[in-house]
Design a protein around this motif. Structure first.
Motif, PDB file in Angstrom:
ATOM      1  N   LEU A 343       0.838  -1.210   0.000  1.00 33.90           N
ATOM      2  CA  LEU A 343       0.000   0.000   0.000  1.00 33.90           C
ATOM      3  C   LEU A 343       0.869   1.254   0.000  1.00 33.90           C
ATOM      4  CD1 LEU A 343      -2.882  -0.884   2.493  1.00 33.90           C
ATOM      5  CD2 LEU A 343      -2.928  -0.922  -0.009  1.00 33.90           C
ATOM      6  N   CYS A 344       1.966   1.215   0.726  1.00 35.79           N
ATOM      7  CA  CYS A 344       2.884   2.363   0.764  1.00 35.79           C
ATOM      8  C   CYS A 344       3.433   2.643  -0.639  1.00 35.79           C
ATOM      9  CB  CYS A 344       4.018   2.060   1.730  1.00 35.79           C
ATOM     10  SG  CYS A 344       5.153   3.440   1.987  1.00 35.79           S
ATOM     11  N   LEU A 345       3.865   1.588  -1.318  1.00 37.10           N
ATOM     12  CA  LEU A 345       4.389   1.747  -2.675  1.00 37.10           C
ATOM     13  C   LEU A 345       3.314   2.268  -3.615  1.00 37.10           C
ATOM     14  CD1 LEU A 345       6.698   1.296  -4.726  1.00 37.10           C
ATOM     15  CD2 LEU A 345       5.846  -1.043  -5.005  1.00 37.10           C
ATOM     16  N   ARG A 346       2.100   1.736  -3.468  1.00 38.87           N
ATOM     17  CA  ARG A 346       1.015   2.181  -4.342  1.00 38.87           C
ATOM     18  C   ARG A 346       0.709   3.665  -4.108  1.00 38.87           C
ATOM     19  NH1 ARG A 346      -4.716  -0.783  -5.633  1.00 38.87           N
ATOM     20  NH2 ARG A 346      -5.384   0.756  -7.165  1.00 38.87           N
ATOM     21  N   TYR A 347       0.720   4.071  -2.868  1.00 38.63           N
ATOM     22  CA  TYR A 347       0.472   5.475  -2.542  1.00 38.63           C
ATOM     23  C   TYR A 347       1.530   6.358  -3.194  1.00 38.63           C
ATOM     24  CZ  TYR A 347      -0.729   9.414   0.595  1.00 38.63           C
ATOM     25  OH  TYR A 347      -1.123  10.628   1.122  1.00 38.63           O
ATOM     26  N   ALA A 348       2.793   5.988  -3.047  1.00 36.74           N
ATOM     27  CA  ALA A 348       3.887   6.787  -3.609  1.00 36.74           C
ATOM     28  C   ALA A 348       3.778   6.859  -5.130  1.00 36.74           C
ATOM     29  CB  ALA A 348       5.225   6.173  -3.204  1.00 36.74           C
ATOM     30  N   ARG A 349       3.475   5.744  -5.759  1.00 36.79           N
ATOM     31  CA  ARG A 349       3.364   5.734  -7.231  1.00 36.79           C
ATOM     32  C   ARG A 349       2.219   6.605  -7.712  1.00 36.79           C
ATOM     33  NH1 ARG A 349       4.385  -0.757  -8.386  1.00 36.79           N
ATOM     34  NH2 ARG A 349       6.666  -0.628  -8.585  1.00 36.79           N
ATOM     35  N   GLN A 350       1.078   6.557  -6.996  1.00 33.96           N
ATOM     36  CA  GLN A 350      -0.065   7.374  -7.420  1.00 33.96           C
ATOM     37  C   GLN A 350       0.232   8.849  -7.227  1.00 33.96           C
ATOM     38  OE1 GLN A 350      -2.894   5.909  -8.847  1.00 33.96           O
ATOM     39  NE2 GLN A 350      -3.262   8.031  -9.457  1.00 33.96           N
ATOM     40  N   LEU A 351       0.889   9.170  -6.132  1.00 34.68           N
ATOM     41  CA  LEU A 351       1.268  10.575  -5.905  1.00 34.68           C
ATOM     42  C   LEU A 351       2.181  11.076  -7.012  1.00 34.68           C
ATOM     43  CD1 LEU A 351       1.936  10.379  -2.060  1.00 34.68           C
ATOM     44  CD2 LEU A 351       0.233  11.871  -3.147  1.00 34.68           C
ATOM     45  N   LEU A 352       3.157  10.266  -7.386  1.00 35.17           N
ATOM     46  CA  LEU A 352       4.077  10.668  -8.440  1.00 35.17           C
ATOM     47  C   LEU A 352       3.336  10.835  -9.766  1.00 35.17           C
ATOM     48  CD1 LEU A 352       7.054  11.243  -9.131  1.00 35.17           C
ATOM     49  CD2 LEU A 352       7.299   8.823  -9.712  1.00 35.17           C
ATOM     50  N   ALA A 353       2.427   9.906 -10.054  1.00 36.21           N
ATOM     51  CA  ALA A 353       1.658   9.983 -11.301  1.00 36.21           C
ATOM     52  C   ALA A 353       0.790  11.239 -11.334  1.00 36.21           C
ATOM     53  CB  ALA A 353       0.778   8.739 -11.448  1.00 36.21           C
ATOM     54  N   ASP A 354       0.354  11.698 -10.156  1.00 36.84           N
ATOM     55  CA  ASP A 354      -0.497  12.884 -10.081  1.00 36.84           C
ATOM     56  C   ASP A 354       0.302  14.171  -9.872  1.00 36.84           C
ATOM     57  OD1 ASP A 354      -2.712  11.334 -10.464  1.00 36.84           O
ATOM     58  OD2 ASP A 354      -3.213  11.146  -8.345  1.00 36.84           O
ATOM     59  N   GLY A 355       1.639  14.062  -9.993  1.00 35.76           N
ATOM     60  CA  GLY A 355       2.475  15.256  -9.958  1.00 35.76           C
ATOM     61  C   GLY A 355       2.938  15.686  -8.578  1.00 35.76           C
ATOM     62  N   ALA A 356       2.605  14.907  -7.529  1.00 36.87           N
ATOM     63  CA  ALA A 356       3.009  15.276  -6.172  1.00 36.87           C
ATOM     64  C   ALA A 356       4.329  14.574  -5.838  1.00 36.87           C
ATOM     65  CB  ALA A 356       1.924  14.915  -5.169  1.00 36.87           C
ATOM     66  N   LYS A 357       5.399  14.966  -6.493  1.00 33.92           N
ATOM     67  CA  LYS A 357       6.690  14.272  -6.381  1.00 33.92           C
ATOM     68  C   LYS A 357       7.267  14.352  -4.975  1.00 33.92           C
ATOM     69  CE  LYS A 357      11.232  14.058  -8.625  1.00 33.92           C
ATOM     70  NZ  LYS A 357      12.089  14.632  -9.710  1.00 33.92           N
ATOM     71  N   ALA A 358       7.208  15.523  -4.369  1.00 31.63           N
ATOM     72  CA  ALA A 358       7.787  15.684  -3.032  1.00 31.63           C
ATOM     73  C   ALA A 358       7.071  14.799  -2.018  1.00 31.63           C
ATOM     74  CB  ALA A 358       7.718  17.148  -2.600  1.00 31.63           C
ATOM     75  N   LYS A 359       5.750  14.756  -2.094  1.00 32.26           N
ATOM     76  CA  LYS A 359       4.973  13.917  -1.179  1.00 32.26           C
ATOM     77  C   LYS A 359       5.260  12.438  -1.439  1.00 32.26           C
ATOM     78  CE  LYS A 359       1.511  12.879   1.663  1.00 32.26           C
ATOM     79  NZ  LYS A 359       1.611  13.021   3.128  1.00 32.26           N
TER      80      LYS A 359
END
Length: 555
Positions: A343-359
């Motif tokens: 779930l942690c990895l999925r969260y990070a990947r979705q954030l990156l895909a949505d442009g929230a790189k820092a988060k």
């Protein structure tokens, strides 16, 4: 006789299968049992007698009950095709006979009295349930089939013939074609719901019987998957509206939740994904899921309940994404991402895909900090992609951690390339220390050390590590890399090991292994004569082992 020629046949198999199949055909191992213009059944003699059936209609294909599991057709199918292509004398008369028999049957039907024919059919169907069911499938109206329990009873009866004291032993693969062929008849007439009922019965019975079978080769698991996929296909093709699909979505979700057996859960999940193609279906699925959502996720020490909770959360996240509910997706995953590395990895990947790189970076780094090392490989992989352009030092540190953690060579080259010479020497020292400690702890660190030494052209250290293993297989594995540099040391190591190894086992397979090592010794330049002396000694010492002496003829 058929459009398939030998060039076409070669494209359908490996060169080895073709050559062996041709030899089987030429040796007369193919015995034709039945032949028509569209199908040939044969027995091909090999290690055992294998049953072969080939199709000669638009798409040439074949089935064989041998254990072959490689590319293309097996040699037994090839041999049977060659019997047809080369117009073997056995086949033409059988095909002609079959054609004549069919023509004779058609003439009899034309002459038959209608009442007598009806009486004959009724009599036959009274004695043969399979014929009665097929007749009903072809001539009955839609919706006039049988009950689910009737089909289940028929599927269960198939087990009776092969069960031994209530258990189906390995190799007893039940033929479910009587039911799948019946379902196909309903599909051909457009009665998809009746066909679905048959496949539902099959999948349920197979699942219920799994504790009673030895499914070592996965045959019954495959039959279950095929039946459930066919069930879902039929429901989809039935053209039901949203309300009509609901009972089937509920059924699949119930089966998923029940998890009996649990290793079929993924099949039910895939079936739900396949059936729920419209927004209304997904919203209904979401409604079914809501009451089962976990509050707190159990600790991973209680793996079973922990895994089940994560699966439900993952399912909910998937539905939020498919429904475009991004706020709900982020709200849910924010609550649970610290409970699971996935779930942690999925969260990070979705954030990156949505442009929230820092988060995304913060979430992934947090995951690496809180989860055990063996769970963080994918998180570190994710981070390396971000660090590569933004933080070269962290990029190199992450690659090093990934290599030490996994021993995967995909990280070694980029790490060395990204490191300056002085820094690389320090990193290399730490890497070698790490695998030296692993070796000392009994792990397979020795092979990693040897590989690193060779990559770094540290040949003296590589040789020392190889000799310390006192292993013929290790000597053999690295001979190409080192024996030309250290012929004497390499030969002496082989010599010290080969005679004790030869004496420690029996059987032709062992003797062949001894001979293979002797051949490798012989390939070391300048030591052919010394190998001949060893062979001579072995011939004397092993003279009472004729199979060994026979294998040594190659030397």
């Amino acid at each position: 006789m058929i459009d398939l020629d030998e060039d076409d046949l070669r494209q359908m198999c490996t060169e080895s299968s073709f050559d062996r199949g041709e030899r089987y055909f030429e040796e007369g191992r193919v015995r034709i049992k039945e032949a028509t213009t569209t199908r040939v059944k044969a027995v091909v003699s090999g290690t055992n007698d294998y049953q072969v059936e080939i199709e000669l209609d638009e798409e040439f294909s074949g089935e064989c009950d041998c254990p072959y599991d490689w590319d293309g057709l097996c040699k037994h199918i090839v041999a049977t095709f060659l019997a047809v292509i080369r117009d073997d004398v056995e086949i033409e008369p059988l095909m002609n006979k079959s054609s004549c028999e069919l023509e004779d049957t058609e003439q009899l039907l034309k002459r038959a009295d209608a009442d007598a024919l009806r009486s004959f059919l009724l009599s036959e169907m009274e004695q043969r349930a399979d014929l009665r069911n097929r007749f009903k499938a072809v001539f009955g109206k839609k919706g006039e089939g049988r009950s689910l329990n009737d089909y289940k009873a028929e599927a269960e009866s198939l087990y009776d013939d092969v069960e031994d004291h209530g258990y189906v032993p390995y190799g007893e693969d039940i033929d479910f074609s009587s039911l799948s062929d019946l379902a196909e008849l309903y599909i051909q007439k457009g009665d998809f719901l009746e066909a679905a009922k048959i496949y539902q019965a099959l999948s349920e019975v197979i699942a219920e019987k799994m504790d009673e079978v030895d499914d070592s080769d996965g045959n019954y698991g495959g039959e279950f998957t095929d039946s459930l996929e066919a069930f879902t296909d039929c429901i989809f093709k039935a053209g039901l509206d949203a309300n009509g699909r609901r009972p089937y979505i509920k059924y699949l979700f119930y089966k998923y939740r029940r998890g009996d057996p649990d290793y079929f859960q993924s099949d039910y999940r895939e079936a739900l994904d396949k059936l729920c193609r419209e927004e209304s279906d997904r919203r209904y699925w979401n409604e079914l899921l809501e009451p089962h959502m976990p509050g707190e996720v159990p600790s991973d020490k209680d793996w079973w309940h922990h895994h089940g909770a994560i699966e439900l959360i993952t399912m909910k996240l998937d539905l939020h994404l498919k429904l475009g509910e991004m706020d709900d997706f982020y709200g849910l995953i924010e609550r649970y991402y610290r409970t699971s590395d996935a779930l942690c990895l999925r969260y990070a990947r979705q954030l990156l895909a949505d442009g929230a790189k820092a988060k995304a970076l913060d979430v992934a780094e947090e995951g690496v900090a809180i989860f055990e090392d063996h769970l963080t490989k994918e998180l570190r992989d994710f981070l390396s992609g971000i660090y590569k352009d933004s933080d070269p030092k962290k990029y190199r540190d992450t690659l090093q951690s990934l290599f030490l953690q996994s021993g995967d060579w995909q990280y070694y080259g980029p790490l060395k390339k990204a490191s300056k010479a002085e820094e690389w020497q320090e990193r290399l020292r730490k890497i070698l220390d790490h695998f030296s400690q692993k070796r000392s702890a009994g792990w397979h660190g020795s092979s990693m050390l040897i590989d690193i030494y060779i990559k770094e052209k540290m040949y003296d250290q590589a040789l020392k590590e190889i000799l310390a293993t006192r292993s013929l297989s290790t000597l053999s594995l690295y001979q190409r890399d080192l024996s030309f540099l250290y012929p004497e040391q390499y030969f002496n190591a082989y010599r010290d090991l080969i005679i004790p190894f030869a004496e420690m086992g029996m059987g032709r397979k062992h003797y062949q292994e001894v001979v293979s090592y002797l051949k490798r010794m012989k390939s070391i330049e300048g030591y052919e004569g010394a190998v001949s002396e060893i062979v001579g000694r072995l011939r004397i010492d092993q003279r009472k082992k004729p199979a060994f002496i026979d294998e040594m003829k190659e030397l």
